[in-house]
Design an enzyme around this catalytic site. Structure first.
Site, PDB file in Angstrom:
ATOM      1  N   CYS A  79      -1.361  -2.563  -1.465  1.00 32.48           N
ATOM      2  CA  CYS A  79      -0.641  -1.609  -0.599  1.00 32.48           C
ATOM      3  C   CYS A  79       0.867  -1.840  -0.648  1.00 32.48           C
ATOM      4  CB  CYS A  79      -1.147  -1.706   0.837  1.00 32.48           C
ATOM      5  SG  CYS A  79      -2.918  -1.481   0.972  1.00 32.48           S
TER       6      CYS A  79
ATOM      7  N   HIS B 289      -1.340   6.592   5.158  1.00 35.00           N
ATOM      8  CA  HIS B 289      -1.156   5.429   4.293  1.00 35.00           C
ATOM      9  C   HIS B 289      -1.770   5.680   2.912  1.00 35.00           C
ATOM     10  CE1 HIS B 289      -0.715   1.400   2.968  1.00 35.00           C
ATOM     11  NE2 HIS B 289      -1.780   0.845   3.519  1.00 35.00           N
TER      12      HIS B 289
END
Ligand code: COA
Length: 388
Positions: A87, A336
């Site tokens: 991420c 996200h």
């Protein structure tokens, strides 16, 4: 080292983007950034693209060249490189672009981040995200990211008395900010009751403690600072770039409530910028789960260890607080799309420092910080930006 500035930014809408392909998303964000920077393809020396798991999510690897091609630049043969760090892929791509200009190798770099996560089912998405955890010692035993962050939350509650209400307050704040962001996945406010009573995902984290599964892309144009004003009037300088790493597995950490990679990356950044945490006027932090925002504001040095929950309760981090955090809505509400997140954070900080954040605008902000985390904290980047 040369100074580096951001001269253009671009974002797609975040959410479930059924009508846009992976390549269309990144080409859209990239062309917006290029238009914003007033440059053309011939000005670009290199491209860096953050993407965590395009192979599993859309069956497409070889993302560097694909993005140059989808942007219409294949005939220019621009060096185009994919960067991966779970991420934190977007933050790492920013740092690679930054270093390549700071070193003198390049003058103008386009950085992008993209992920399209909704084309697969929920279980497959969860398994794909879990490839960023330790396969042999975590994922093999069935742990997922909500599970890992739930363990951090439980320990934080035990060590410091952090409450489920304080976690919920992070979600309420970020949804309130996201409601003001036209690019956010969830443009709706939520109440404390809704956050507290949401479906349990991994105790103590409920649905509204989690960031969602998101499609989206973000892009920025970086330029040698001395040339930035040849292209736009209000560039924003990157005054520091920090990076840190840690054990892949959560259980191997010195303290599971502290992301030492964040501590390391932020110290590196504060030292380079010659700043302290109290100089920062706003921050985009990696709130993949509500507990992650509480740990982040502690590990970045904004509050003492263990005081993150109290800081949220005391509204220090709201839009009109003394340190606004996640003015974009954060990962929680803006969404996200894992490889895009680190780049999208820079977009928000740049818009804030240029006074272009509309209803989310923080007054008189000079220094903004972006904090991007991979996995449960094995990779971290911290960038500090300043209006020029
Ligand atoms: N926040 C707010 N609302 C959410 C949400 C979230 N995180 N996730 C889903 N929703 C909403 C959906 O919009 C949908 O609303 P609707 O019924 O009004 O359309 C509803 O909740 C159900 O959505 P669904 O997609 O079926 O949820 P799910 O149960 O499949 O997934 C999670 C929910 C929390 C498990 C999933 O979002 C998730 O895995 N999040 C974590 C992602 C992650 O680990 N990222 C990496 C971090 S390191």
């Amino acid at each position: 080292m040369r100074e580096v500035a951001v001269i253009g930014v671009g974002l797609t809408k975040f959410g479930e983007m059924w009508d846009k392909s992976f390549r269309r998303l990144i080409a859209e964000a990239g062309s917006k950034a290029i238009l914003d920077a007033n440059i053309g393809g011939k000005d670009i020396d290199a491209m860096y693209i953050g993407s965590m798991s395009s192979g599993r999510f859309v069956g497409q690897e070889h993302v560097g060249a694909l993005v140059a091609d989808a942007s219409g630049f294949s005939h220019l043969h621009i060096p185009a490189t994919r960067v991966e760090g779970a991420c934190a892929s977007g933050g790492l791509a920013i740092r690679e672009g930054y270093l390549s200009i700071a070193s003198g190798m390049n003058d103008m770099v386009v950085v992008g981040g993209v992920e399209k996560m909704n084309d697969v089912g929920g279980n497959f998405a969860t398994e794909t995200l879990a490839t960023a955890a330790d396969q042999e010692w975590e994922a093999f035993f069935g742990v997922t990211f909500p599970g890992l962050y739930a363990m951090i939350a439980k320990r934080h509650m035990y060590e410091y008395g952090t409450t489920k209400e304080q976690l919920a307050q992070v979600a309420v704040k970020n949804h309130a900010n996201g409601a003001l962001n036209p690019y956010a996945q969830y443009r709706r406010e939520i109440t404390l009751d809704q956050a507290l009573n949401a479906t349990m995902v991994a105790s103590p984290l409920g649905l509204l403690d989690c960031s969602p599964v998101t499609d989206g892309a973000a892009s920025v144009v970086l330029c040698a600072a001395e040339k930035a004003k040849d292209f736009i009037n209000k560039p924003v300088k990157i005054v520091a770039s920090g990076q840190g790493s840690d054990t892949l597995a959560l259980h191997s950490r010195r303290d599971i409530c502290t992301l030492d990679a964040t501590v390391h990356a932020s110290k590196m950044a504060y030292k380079q910028a010659n700043l302290t945490p109290s100089d920062i006027d706003l921050a985009e932090v990696h709130d993949c789960f509500t507990i992650a925002e509480i740990c982040a504001i502690e590990d970045l040095g904004f509050v003492e260890k263990g005081q993150g929950g109290k800081a949220v309760e005391n509204k220090i981090t709201t839009l009109d607080g003394s340190l606004p955090v996640n003015t974009s809505g954060g990962l929680k509400s803006k969404g996200h799309p894992v490889g895009a997140t680190g780049v999208a954070q820079i977009v928000e900080v740049v818009q804030q420092l240029k006074g272009e954040a509309e209803k989310r605008q923080v007054k008189d902000a000079r220094f903004g910080l972006a904090h991007n985390v991979g996995g449960s904290g094995a990779t971290c980047t911290v960038h500090i930006l300043e209006a020029m």
